[in-house]
Design a protein around this motif. Structure first.
Motif, short mmCIF file in Angstrom:
data_model
loop_
_atom_site.label_atom_id
_atom_site.label_comp_id
_atom_site.label_asym_id
_atom_site.label_seq_id
_atom_site.Cartn_x
_atom_site.Cartn_y
_atom_site.Cartn_z
N ASP A 41 56.87 9.47 96.65
CA ASP A 41 56.15 7.91 97.10
C ASP A 41 56.92 7.02 96.09
O ASP A 41 56.38 6.34 95.34
N ALA A 42 58.23 7.47 95.96
CA ALA A 42 58.80 6.32 94.82
C ALA A 42 58.73 5.12 95.28
O ALA A 42 58.95 4.59 96.37
N GLY A 55 51.78 3.39 91.83
CA GLY A 55 50.31 3.68 91.06
C GLY A 55 50.39 4.62 89.97
O GLY A 55 49.50 4.88 89.22
N SER A 56 51.51 5.07 89.47
CA SER A 56 51.83 5.79 88.38
C SER A 56 52.27 5.36 87.19
O SER A 56 52.64 4.17 87.21
N ASP A 57 51.65 5.91 86.09
CA ASP A 57 52.18 5.51 84.64
C ASP A 57 53.33 6.25 84.30
O ASP A 57 53.79 6.02 82.94
N GLY A 78 62.84 15.48 83.22
CA GLY A 78 63.30 14.30 83.15
C GLY A 78 62.16 13.28 83.41
O GLY A 78 62.43 12.65 84.44
N PHE A 79 61.13 13.06 82.78
CA PHE A 79 60.29 12.26 82.94
C PHE A 79 59.51 11.80 81.79
O PHE A 79 59.55 12.64 80.59
N ALA A 80 58.68 10.69 81.77
CA ALA A 80 57.95 10.06 80.39
C ALA A 80 57.03 9.34 80.80
O ALA A 80 57.01 8.70 82.09
N ALA A 81 55.99 8.99 79.80
CA ALA A 81 54.95 8.06 80.10
C ALA A 81 54.68 7.52 78.77
O ALA A 81 54.62 8.17 77.76
N PRO A 86 48.88 3.85 78.48
CA PRO A 86 49.20 4.04 79.98
C PRO A 86 48.64 2.92 80.68
O PRO A 86 47.88 2.24 80.49
N ASP A 87 49.64 2.64 81.73
CA ASP A 87 49.53 1.26 82.52
C ASP A 87 50.26 1.63 83.65
O ASP A 87 51.38 2.26 83.65
N GLU A 88 49.87 1.45 84.88
CA GLU A 88 50.50 1.54 86.10
C GLU A 88 51.88 0.84 86.03
O GLU A 88 51.94 -0.54 85.73
#
Length: 189
Positions: free
Chosen positions: A37-38, A54-56, A73-76, A81-83
């Motif tokens: 759901d990119a 809807g992702s942070d 390969g991902f980060a937040a 944290p914020d959408e």
């Protein structure tokens, strides 16, 4: 459909699917590590970046290859944290426009799990109303903030652009309507 470039290739994001057009062939990314759901699309440091609706958290591709998405390969942002509602490369930094904040990130290189890092302690306490509510103008951007006012982002400080008639018009929109706001820019001459 969102579009960006990776080298000489056009990258397209539509209905949560990522495609690459090389001038001859349109190829869909089928890597299972590409976010389901990119919803957002940006490019920085010869990588494609995206986040799910809807992702942070945001994900990135391998260097120079939009079809390869490393599992690490991902980060937040751990601090705020914020959408993530929109992503944009502006002036060599990656900006995450969120529901309540805007956070700049920088490409730092290294292995896939350490390719990007939040820019120090910079947190801009202004979100965006929707994914398409921003536009690049040369090396800066303008966006419709979560307070339904127009802002110019030149560096890391948003400057309010006073336009009371526009603000009154936007106040009349429902949440659903304001979230579909689309901004664009053009150069005359």
């Amino acid at each position: 459909v969102l579009m960006d470039a990776l080298g000489a290739n056009l990258i397209l994001l539509g209905s949560g699917n990522l495609y690459q057009w090389d001038g001859t062939t349109l190829t869909q990314t089928v890597d299972p590590d590409f976010p389901a759901d990119a919803y957002t699309l940006a490019s920085l440091a010869d990588r494609i970046l995206s986040s799910a609706r809807g992702s942070d958290t945001f994900d990135w591709s391998a260097v120079g290859d939009s079809s390869n998405w490393p599992a690490t390969g991902f980060a937040a942002s751990a601090r705020y944290p914020d959408e993530i509602r929109a992503q944009a490369e502006i002036g060599g930094d990656l900006f995450h426009f969120g529901a309540a904040t805007t956070q700049p990130w920088r490409a730092v290189g290294g292995v896939d799990s350490e390719a990007f890092d939040v820019l120090g302690s910079i947190i801009i306490n202004r979100g965006i109303v929707g994914r398409d509510a921003w536009a690049r103008l040369d090396s800066y951007a303008m966006f419709v903030g979560d307070d339904r006012a127009l802002y110019e982002l030149n560096g890391y400080v948003p400057q309010r652009v006073v336009n009371r008639a526009l603000e009154i018009a936007m106040e009349a929109f429902t949440e659903a309507e304001i979230s579909t706001t689309q901004c664009f820019s053009y150069l005359n001459g």
